[in-house]
Each structure stands twice: as C-alpha cells, then as structure tokens.
Write a protein that holds these residues in place. Sequence first.
Motif: not given
Length: 175
Positions: A2-3, A48, A121, A123-126, A144, A172-174
């Motif tokens: 999951n993000k 998210y 995940d 790498m896909k999270s903030y 990030k 940024d996700e795109k």
Amino acid sequence: MNKAVFLDRDGVINEVKTKRVKFVNRPEDLYILDGVPEAIKKLNKAGYEVFVVTNQGGVGLGYMTEEQLDEIHEHMAKELAKQGAHLTEIMACTHAPHENCYCRKPNPQMLLDLIEDYDIDIMKSYMIGDRDPDIEAGNAAGIKSLMVTDTTPEAYKSFENLSEATDWILEDEKA
C-alpha cells in the motif's frame, strides 16, 4: 503493498499557537485548517492510506489525560469524515518530551509500526510535517518528507499548506 501519507497533526491538520488557540487540550480547541478535508479526500481518492502521527506530550506533562486526547482525535476524525475525508489510523506518542522514549518524533517508531502493520511501500509514501522532528522521523523511516508552513534543508520539498503538498504528491506519483 500500500501507499501512504503520514501527517503530523498540529500545524498540518489543525491550528496551533494562533489567536484562537494556543494548544489543543479539548475537542473545542481543535480548528481544522482551510483545505485540509479536501486534501485528505484527494489522497483517499488516489488510493493513499492516510495516517496521523503526532507527539502529544501534554498527556505526559499532565495537561490532559489519554481519554481527553482520544476525545480530541475522535472529534477530529468525525469532523473530517463529515466532509468525506478518511483517516486510516491516528497514532500518538503521549510521553513527556524529556522522557526520551523510542516513539516520540524525531524517532521514526510510530511510522515504522504503521508501515509494518499496513504493509506500506515506503517508496510510494510521504511524511508531511510542520517542524524538523516530523521531517527527521520521515527521513529516518526512508520516506520522502515534505514540510508545510516553514522550510528546512532536511525536507524533500516545502509547501505553504497541506493542499499544496497534496497536489504535488499527486503529480509526483505520475512521474
């Protein structure tokens, strides 16, 4: 996997140290900042998981009880839900600042626990915060980290508010 977006509470979701409120020690002290429900709703729609990770040393210092903190968080979640914004979980460190506990930001333990519990995940999270300890915790967890209302060289990027940060995340996700 999951993000996720991890949000600090005071200064990111709600007012703190303003003319209306110094600290949030009761539900009626909680004033949600402009654009926050809409930003969280956009993150929800984009898939998210949205978490709140917050230091609440007022409990450890005796300014409020854990029950009062729970009431504040229930109130916040309900107010956001009225506008279609959903929080996956709210996690708080209630230790006093001087206790040097393992969970208080800038330590990343709250983030690491949620990452593990929800199969996140990184790498896909903030992480989004308004103070250096928020950014340091996110960086230590490998996420990030974005700053709102202020700037710091430790932040990946800085924004005026959660709405701006959310719009950037969705772009940024795109990439």
